[in-house]
Design a protein around this motif. Structure first.
Motif, PDB file in Angstrom:
ATOM      1  N   TRP A 208      35.087 -26.604  40.246  1.00 31.34           N
ATOM      2  CA  TRP A 208      34.120 -27.805  39.932  1.00 31.34           C
ATOM      3  C   TRP A 208      33.849 -28.782  40.907  1.00 31.34           C
ATOM      4  N   ARG A 212      30.360 -29.318  42.730  1.00 34.14           N
ATOM      5  CA  ARG A 212      29.703 -30.882  42.831  1.00 34.14           C
ATOM      6  C   ARG A 212      29.227 -31.170  44.429  1.00 34.14           C
ATOM      7  N   ALA A 217      27.580 -34.020  46.078  1.00 30.96           N
ATOM      8  CA  ALA A 217      28.446 -35.225  45.921  1.00 30.96           C
ATOM      9  C   ALA A 217      29.281 -35.291  47.434  1.00 30.96           C
ATOM     10  N   LEU A 222      34.503 -37.083  46.013  1.00 31.91           N
ATOM     11  CA  LEU A 222      35.435 -35.940  45.601  1.00 31.91           C
ATOM     12  C   LEU A 222      36.737 -36.113  45.854  1.00 31.91           C
TER      13      LEU A 222
END
Length: 227
Positions: A208, A212, A217, A222
């Motif tokens: 995930w 992202r 992102a 993160l």
């Protein structure tokens, strides 16, 4: 001629795993492949520096953050080839032969090793197979799989980015699948985080984070989620 390879290990409180990583480098020393081992320490409070020093490694200080530490290690390295290796990863015994063959025949390509977890759990075999398929098909190995790259190619692509997370994905994407191959030797990495959190939970959490990142992102956002 000096040995061609500088091994660069970013470390932070890695006393539990670093001895095995350093021991796995001995075949490369015996083969005359390794010029130096550089441990880029991010401010360890344990015995990391003492362990590295007793093994004959060069120790340099760096701000914490794997991207920063990798860049600092490369900046101090003298070899014409770099091997970036995580402190909790140990290479299988045949790695010098595979690395030397690659260095002698494919200087324009980078390389990583096959992933292996130091665990007997069935889930470890599942995740290894998944990660190794990703590495072969997409040219996106985990940082745990090491990175063997010539100084010239490393300089050409600008090196590791100074980011707190996803530096391994970013350099692999910069190289591209055509300039990154997987060698037939194993990078045997610690499974402690997977055994602690659960294999599938940890694997899907990492997937995930990668999704992202690929969707835009920032590594900084993160990194907060990862911690």
């Amino acid at each position: 001629m000096p040995a061609p390879l500088s091994v660069i290990i970013p470390a932070l409180n890695a006393a539990a795993d670093l001895p095995l990583a350093l021991e796995s480098l001995l075949p490369g020393l015996e083969a005359g492949l390794i010029r130096e081992v550089i441990v880029a320490d991010g401010g360890s409070a344990d015995a990391t520096r003492a362990i590295a020093g007793s093994a004959g490694a060069t120790i340099i200080g760096s701000a914490a953050g794997r991207g920063k530490q990798l860049r600092a290690g490369a900046g101090a390295a003298r070899g014409e080839w770099f091997l970036f290796l995580h402190a909790d990863t140990a290479l299988s015994r045949e790695w010098p032969e595979r690395a030397a063959s690659h260095m002698g025949t494919r200087p324009g390509l980078a390389a990583a090793f096959k992933l292996k977890f130091r665990s007997d759990a069935p889930a470890a075999r599942w995740l290894e197979a998944r990660a190794n398929r990703r590495a072969r098909w997409l040219g996106l190995p985990y940082g745990d799989q090491g990175l063997l790259i010539s100084r010239a190619l490393y300089s050409e692509i600008g090196g590791f980015p100074d980011v707190p997370l996803m530096e391994d994905v970013m350099i692999a994407r910069t190289l591209g699948k055509r300039r990154l191959v997987i060698l037939d030797a194993e990078a045997r990495t610690s499974a402690i985080k997977y055994e602690r959190d659960g294999w599938r939970k940890r694997a899907w959490s990492n997937a995930w984070l990668l999704t992202r990142f690929l969707l835009g992102a920032s590594p900084e956002a993160l990194a907060k989620a990862y911690r």
